[in-house]
Each structure stands twice: as C-alpha cells, then as structure tokens.
Design a protein around this motif. Sequence first.
Motif, PDB file in Angstrom:
ATOM      1  N   ALA A  58      68.834 -16.659   1.240  1.00  0.00           N
ATOM      2  CA  ALA A  58      67.522 -16.809   1.872  1.00  0.00           C
ATOM      3  C   ALA A  58      66.863 -15.460   2.180  1.00  0.00           C
ATOM      4  O   ALA A  58      65.676 -15.259   1.906  1.00  0.00           O
ATOM      5  CB  ALA A  58      67.667 -17.633   3.143  1.00  0.00           C
ATOM      6  N   ASP A  62      63.321 -14.252   0.719  1.00  0.00           N
ATOM      7  CA  ASP A  62      62.179 -13.899   1.583  1.00  0.00           C
ATOM      8  C   ASP A  62      61.562 -12.574   1.147  1.00  0.00           C
ATOM      9  O   ASP A  62      60.345 -12.424   1.068  1.00  0.00           O
ATOM     10  CB  ASP A  62      62.632 -13.808   3.050  1.00  0.00           C
ATOM     11  CG  ASP A  62      62.911 -15.185   3.653  1.00  0.00           C
ATOM     12  OD1 ASP A  62      62.487 -16.185   3.042  1.00  0.00           O
ATOM     13  OD2 ASP A  62      63.573 -15.255   4.704  1.00  0.00           O
ATOM     14  N   HIS A  65      59.748 -13.006  -2.144  1.00  0.00           N
ATOM     15  CA  HIS A  65      58.484 -13.726  -1.910  1.00  0.00           C
ATOM     16  C   HIS A  65      57.418 -12.765  -1.382  1.00  0.00           C
ATOM     17  O   HIS A  65      56.267 -12.775  -1.843  1.00  0.00           O
ATOM     18  CB  HIS A  65      58.746 -14.858  -0.917  1.00  0.00           C
ATOM     19  CG  HIS A  65      57.522 -15.613  -0.526  1.00  0.00           C
ATOM     20  ND1 HIS A  65      56.827 -16.404  -1.419  1.00  0.00           N
ATOM     21  CD2 HIS A  65      56.850 -15.701   0.658  1.00  0.00           C
ATOM     22  CE1 HIS A  65      55.797 -16.945  -0.809  1.00  0.00           C
ATOM     23  NE2 HIS A  65      55.780 -16.525   0.454  1.00  0.00           N
ATOM     24  N   LYS A  85      67.017 -24.474  -1.391  1.00  0.00           N
ATOM     25  CA  LYS A  85      66.166 -25.032  -0.334  1.00  0.00           C
ATOM     26  C   LYS A  85      65.114 -23.992   0.069  1.00  0.00           C
ATOM     27  O   LYS A  85      63.930 -24.286   0.128  1.00  0.00           O
ATOM     28  CB  LYS A  85      67.055 -25.408   0.864  1.00  0.00           C
ATOM     29  CG  LYS A  85      66.360 -26.112   1.976  1.00  0.00           C
ATOM     30  CD  LYS A  85      67.398 -26.726   2.936  1.00  0.00           C
ATOM     31  CE  LYS A  85      66.747 -27.327   4.155  1.00  0.00           C
ATOM     32  NZ  LYS A  85      66.258 -26.331   5.108  1.00  0.00           N
ATOM     33  N   ARG A  86      65.599 -22.762   0.289  1.00  0.00           N
ATOM     34  CA  ARG A  86      64.670 -21.688   0.698  1.00  0.00           C
ATOM     35  C   ARG A  86      63.680 -21.372  -0.427  1.00  0.00           C
ATOM     36  O   ARG A  86      62.493 -21.153  -0.182  1.00  0.00           O
ATOM     37  CB  ARG A  86      65.480 -20.427   1.077  1.00  0.00           C
ATOM     38  CG  ARG A  86      64.643 -19.345   1.719  1.00  0.00           C
ATOM     39  CD  ARG A  86      64.162 -19.757   3.110  1.00  0.00           C
ATOM     40  NE  ARG A  86      63.172 -18.843   3.646  1.00  0.00           N
ATOM     41  CZ  ARG A  86      62.088 -19.225   4.299  1.00  0.00           C
ATOM     42  NH1 ARG A  86      61.845 -20.509   4.524  1.00  0.00           N
ATOM     43  NH2 ARG A  86      61.238 -18.333   4.764  1.00  0.00           N
ATOM     44  N   ALA A  88      62.489 -23.433  -2.598  1.00  0.00           N
ATOM     45  CA  ALA A  88      61.466 -24.492  -2.614  1.00  0.00           C
ATOM     46  C   ALA A  88      60.459 -24.272  -1.472  1.00  0.00           C
ATOM     47  O   ALA A  88      59.251 -24.395  -1.672  1.00  0.00           O
ATOM     48  CB  ALA A  88      62.132 -25.854  -2.489  1.00  0.00           C
ATOM     49  N   GLU A  89      60.971 -23.897  -0.290  1.00  0.00           N
ATOM     50  CA  GLU A  89      60.074 -23.649   0.852  1.00  0.00           C
ATOM     51  C   GLU A  89      59.086 -22.518   0.544  1.00  0.00           C
ATOM     52  O   GLU A  89      57.963 -22.518   1.009  1.00  0.00           O
ATOM     53  CB  GLU A  89      60.897 -23.275   2.096  1.00  0.00           C
ATOM     54  CG  GLU A  89      61.602 -24.465   2.729  1.00  0.00           C
ATOM     55  CD  GLU A  89      62.715 -24.057   3.705  1.00  0.00           C
ATOM     56  OE1 GLU A  89      63.394 -24.965   4.210  1.00  0.00           O
ATOM     57  OE2 GLU A  89      62.922 -22.838   3.928  1.00  0.00           O
ATOM     58  N   LEU A  90      59.545 -21.554  -0.253  1.00  0.00           N
ATOM     59  CA  LEU A  90      58.707 -20.387  -0.575  1.00  0.00           C
ATOM     60  C   LEU A  90      57.892 -20.592  -1.858  1.00  0.00           C
ATOM     61  O   LEU A  90      57.212 -19.663  -2.313  1.00  0.00           O
ATOM     62  CB  LEU A  90      59.594 -19.140  -0.736  1.00  0.00           C
ATOM     63  CG  LEU A  90      60.384 -18.705   0.502  1.00  0.00           C
ATOM     64  CD1 LEU A  90      61.430 -17.659   0.137  1.00  0.00           C
ATOM     65  CD2 LEU A  90      59.439 -18.154   1.577  1.00  0.00           C
ATOM     66  N   ASN A  91      58.025 -21.807  -2.442  1.00  0.00           N
ATOM     67  CA  ASN A  91      57.338 -22.108  -3.717  1.00  0.00           C
ATOM     68  C   ASN A  91      57.764 -21.191  -4.849  1.00  0.00           C
ATOM     69  O   ASN A  91      56.958 -20.817  -5.694  1.00  0.00           O
ATOM     70  CB  ASN A  91      55.818 -22.037  -3.558  1.00  0.00           C
ATOM     71  CG  ASN A  91      55.280 -23.317  -2.965  1.00  0.00           C
ATOM     72  OD1 ASN A  91      55.815 -24.404  -3.242  1.00  0.00           O
ATOM     73  ND2 ASN A  91      54.270 -23.179  -2.126  1.00  0.00           N
ATOM     74  N   SER A 329      66.066 -27.972  -9.093  1.00  0.00           N
ATOM     75  CA  SER A 329      65.669 -28.134  -7.694  1.00  0.00           C
ATOM     76  C   SER A 329      66.885 -28.633  -6.938  1.00  0.00           C
ATOM     77  O   SER A 329      67.906 -28.954  -7.551  1.00  0.00           O
ATOM     78  CB  SER A 329      64.504 -29.102  -7.589  1.00  0.00           C
ATOM     79  OG  SER A 329      64.767 -30.246  -8.358  1.00  0.00           O
ATOM     80  N   GLU A 330      66.785 -28.697  -5.659  1.00  0.00           N
ATOM     81  CA  GLU A 330      67.909 -29.111  -4.788  1.00  0.00           C
ATOM     82  C   GLU A 330      68.512 -30.438  -5.204  1.00  0.00           C
ATOM     83  O   GLU A 330      67.770 -31.381  -5.488  1.00  0.00           O
ATOM     84  CB  GLU A 330      67.379 -29.271  -3.372  1.00  0.00           C
ATOM     85  CG  GLU A 330      67.517 -28.056  -2.532  1.00  0.00           C
ATOM     86  CD  GLU A 330      67.183 -28.462  -1.119  1.00  0.00           C
ATOM     87  OE1 GLU A 330      68.106 -28.680  -0.334  1.00  0.00           O
ATOM     88  OE2 GLU A 330      65.974 -28.563  -0.828  1.00  0.00           O
TER      89      GLU A 330
END
Length: 330
Positions: A58, A62, A65, A85-86, A88-91, A329-330
């Motif tokens: 993660a 970050d 990103h 997961k991270r 996907a959150e960050l696209n 993906s997850e």
Amino acid sequence: MNVAVFSTKSYDRDYLNRFNQKNGLELVYFEAQLNINTAALADGSKAICVFVNDDLSAVVLDKLHALGVELIALRCAGFNNVDLKRAAELNIDVVRVPAYSPRAVAEHAVALMLTANRKTHKAYNRVREHNFSLENLVGFDMLGKTVGVIGTGKIGDAFCRIMLGFGCRVLAFDVYENEELKKIGVQYSDVNTLFAESDILSLHCPLTPETRHIIRGETIAKMKDGVMIVNTSRGALIHTRDTIHALKKGKIGHLAIDVYEQEEELFFRDLSNEIIQDDEIARLISFPNVLITAHQGFFTQEALSQIAQTTINNISEFMDGAELTNRISE
Ligand code: NAI
C-alpha cells in the motif's frame, strides 16, 4: 509517455525491445527493484512494469499514485506481491501475464530431479578435474517409481505427462481432479496416501494459506525414508528448518528446489563477493544431496518471448484506452 520498467536484467531488455519494435512504447529500464526508496524512478511514467520480487504494498502504491502512475504491468502470473485492494482504491489498473510455457517449469523440475538422482552436476566437475571415479554417484532407475504430484494445473499436468513417459506410477493430489490426466493413467489420492507412497514428491500448487508449509515436520514424518522432494512452485510451501532437520536425520534423501522461502533477498543477484547472512540457505547449500537453482524454471526462450509479448500488448492496450485483457482485481 515513458514506461518505467523495474528489476530488469539484460535478458528482460532484449526480449521486451524485440517485441516492442512494432508498438514503439518508450520503455525506460531500471535494474533497481521497486520499493519505497526507488518508487521515485517512476516519476513521469503513467505505466510501470515490474517482476515477482518488486514491492507493491500500500505505501509504495500511494507513492506511485502521487507520481501519476495509473497502470502496473506484471511480467509474471503471480500477484501475491500486489495490494490489489489499495490499487483499486487508487484507481490503478493491474495487468499480468496469466500463462507462459508451463512446459518450461515442468521440464526444469525434471532436470532438477534427474540431476539430484544421477548426480550429473558432480560428475561434470569430477571429470573436469580428471577424476573418473564413480564412488558415491550411484542413483536409481526412474522406471516403476511412484511420483507424487501436488497441484495438477497447467504445470503439474505437463509434469505428470513427462513422468508417465518415464514409466513412473503417478499419484496426484489437487482440490480439483483433472479428468484428462486420469484417462492417461494418473491416480488421484488423498494427500496422506500420496505422502506415504511417493518415492519422489513434486510441488506444483500455488502458495495459499492452505498450502503454506505443506511440507513440514509433521508431513515429512508420513513420507518414505529417503524421499526426494522437488519444489519449483513457491519457497514457502516448504518449512525450511524442518526440512533441514529431516535432511540431517537422513529422512529426506534428496531435496531439489528452484524456489526458497527467503529468496527475495538473494535470487536474481550476483552475491559471490558478499557474506551471506541467511544461515538456512547456507546450511542447505552445504548438504551434498541438496540441489538449488535460483528461480529459473521460467527461463526458456519460449517463456521469455511469451512474457515480453503479452507485457507489451498489456501496456499498449492501456496506452490505446482499450479493454485490458489481462486485468486482475481482488
Ligand atoms: P495453475 O493455477 O494452472 O495450477 C495450480 C493447481 O494447484 C490447480 O490445479 C489448483 O486446483 C491446485 N491447487 C490449489 N490449491 C491447492 C491445494 N490446497 N492443494 C492442492 N492443489 C491445489 O498454476 P500453474 O501455472 O500450474 O503454476 C503453479 C505454480 O507454479 C504457481 O502458483 C507458481 O507458484 C509456480 N511457478 C513457478 C515458476 C518458476 O519459475 N519456478 C514459474 C511459474 C509458476
């Protein structure tokens, strides 16, 4: 738009350049492994390309990103090193090479097995020293031996077929049985029967919470005395300390591995002038009946071509705004 390519060796660059000729991606190569300290090298790249031991946790995602990275292209099938997961959150899209030459890995497992058995690596060195003695080189016939295969997916399937060709009895264990293999003579059994009856055991299942340390003191105790264990899958399938103990006792007769639990710190590097700090690998190397290669099961012209071709296509699809065929993906 640059593509920062991490963890590259000369062979990665050669194969990627060959398959990039038509696509013309601007590949910028780095030898450095990706981690929090090297992530800044991705500055100016919307897409990056990485390998098995790169760190995509993660905190690294970050940072990527923040630098504007939108695509991670893995040059491998496994993605246990990516926090999906991270991502996907960050696209951030993640793509991989889902399959490349299962025969390459299966054939390397056979090479390890035959070398450990017939000791050709020792014979080669002896003859170069004009030592033509056969003392301690005795092996065994493969014909009629029971070979236990854990995991009969793409690589396990290829390995079973080669073993049947050798005239071995092939016992298999998998959560799904492969009907095609059964038709040609592979017998499925429960894992304990496989442990009890195999002269040689070859691991071809993925590393999951269920398979982690599938080879440990308790399971080694169920095996035949002098069993040969071959691992070309993932290092943590084997509990290293228990295995060393069983080697010292003579319970394990041969160990042939292409993967190692702590390989991230060692493999794919020339450490010949360094003091190795990992005492377990040092102990393994010291046994005369242990054979280790440094994660080269995939290392054939065919597999490298397939990896490079799929990776270039994966990145090109992203650059063209097309559907990502090998997105995970997850
Ligand atoms: P695959 O997905 O085609 O086959 C894996 C098989 O293991 C499947 O049949 C699956 O049902 C089975 N399996 C899953 N969980 C199991 C469990 N708990 N017990 C028994 N079987 C189980 O994968 P493939 O392509 O055959 O690759 C196998 C492994 O080989 C990979 O996971 C990877 O770790 C390793 N590998 C090593 C390489 C090398 O260079 N040494 C290169 C590529 C892969």
